[in-house]
Scaffold this active site. Structure first.
Site, PDB file in Angstrom:
ATOM      1  N   CYS A  72     -42.210  -0.307  26.507  1.00 21.45           N
ATOM      2  CA  CYS A  72     -41.682  -0.312  27.877  1.00 21.45           C
ATOM      3  C   CYS A  72     -40.636  -1.424  28.022  1.00 21.45           C
ATOM      4  CB  CYS A  72     -42.793  -0.511  28.896  1.00 21.45           C
ATOM      5  SG  CYS A  72     -44.244   0.512  28.596  1.00 21.45           S
ATOM      6  N   CYS A 105     -43.513   9.056  25.980  1.00 17.68           N
ATOM      7  CA  CYS A 105     -44.293   8.886  27.214  1.00 17.68           C
ATOM      8  C   CYS A 105     -43.651   9.603  28.403  1.00 17.68           C
ATOM      9  CB  CYS A 105     -44.479   7.407  27.538  1.00 17.68           C
ATOM     10  SG  CYS A 105     -42.945   6.559  27.937  1.00 17.68           S
ATOM     11  N   ASP A 114     -41.212   8.470  30.214  1.00 18.06           N
ATOM     12  CA  ASP A 114     -40.673   7.556  31.226  1.00 18.06           C
ATOM     13  C   ASP A 114     -39.151   7.482  31.157  1.00 18.06           C
ATOM     14  OD1 ASP A 114     -43.224   7.132  31.954  1.00 18.06           O
ATOM     15  OD2 ASP A 114     -43.337   5.040  31.344  1.00 18.06           O
ATOM     16  N   CYS A 125     -44.082   3.629  34.068  1.00 19.26           N
ATOM     17  CA  CYS A 125     -45.377   2.964  34.229  1.00 19.26           C
ATOM     18  C   CYS A 125     -45.201   1.564  34.818  1.00 19.26           C
ATOM     19  CB  CYS A 125     -46.058   2.882  32.876  1.00 19.26           C
ATOM     20  SG  CYS A 125     -45.192   1.778  31.765  1.00 19.26           S
TER      21      CYS A 125
HETATM   22 FE1  FES Z   1     -43.492   4.555  28.416  1.00 18.50          FE
HETATM   23 FE2  FES Z   1     -44.189   2.543  29.896  1.00 18.50          FE
HETATM   24  S1  FES Z   1     -45.507   4.030  29.039  1.00 18.50           S
HETATM   25  S2  FES Z   1     -42.185   3.160  29.407  1.00 18.50           S
END
Ligand code: FES
Length: 132
Positions: A103, A33, A35, A59
């Site tokens: 996450c 993702c 992040d 996110c």
């Molecule tokens: Fe990857 Fe939240 S979408 S940490």
């Protein structure tokens, strides 16, 4: 969709930001993702985590999860902090959409990375003291 607890944590995180004097800093990311999470720990001489803060490029669930993770490690010993799991984070948040569970895993991993950094710094300090 997110529940009220997740939204509230996302909008008003109690532990967002850097931490002056942090002696354990962990950075983790999720390649899928993109992040990134950074956890800051301030550990006192007795090995107790006095404060924990975070910064994230992530996110809503990542922000909410790391905010909860900070609460969970505060006041704990460094070894107790290692026992904090994403399941505990998940239980406090109440629920996360299935595709957002990773996450909360990132929050758990950020604690481990910060603890690892703390131990590395301590080891360096000890070696330096032994040399002097
Ligand atoms: Fe990857 Fe939240 S979408 S940490």
């Amino acid at each position: 969709m997110y529940n009220k607890t997740v939204i509230e944590r996302f909008k008003n995180p109690k532990n967002a930001g850097g931490l002056r004097g942090a002696n354990g800093i962990g950075k983790v990311g999720n390649a899928a993702c993109g992040d990134i999470m950074k956890m800051y720990l301030l550990v006192n001489d007795e090995g107790i985590i006095e404060d924990a803060r975070f910064k994230t490029f992530g996110c809503c669930a990542a922000i909410a999860s790391t905010d909860v993770a900070c609460d969970l490690v505060k006041g704990k010993t460094i070894d107790e902090a290692l026992k904090v799991t994403n399941k505990q984070v998940f239980d406090i948040l109440g629920d996360l959409p299935a595709h957002k569970i990773h996450c909360s895993v990132l929050a758990e991993e950020s604690i481990r990375a910060a603890v690892e950094d703390y131990y590395k710094k301590k080891e360096k300090e000890s070696k330096k003291l032994a040399k002097d």
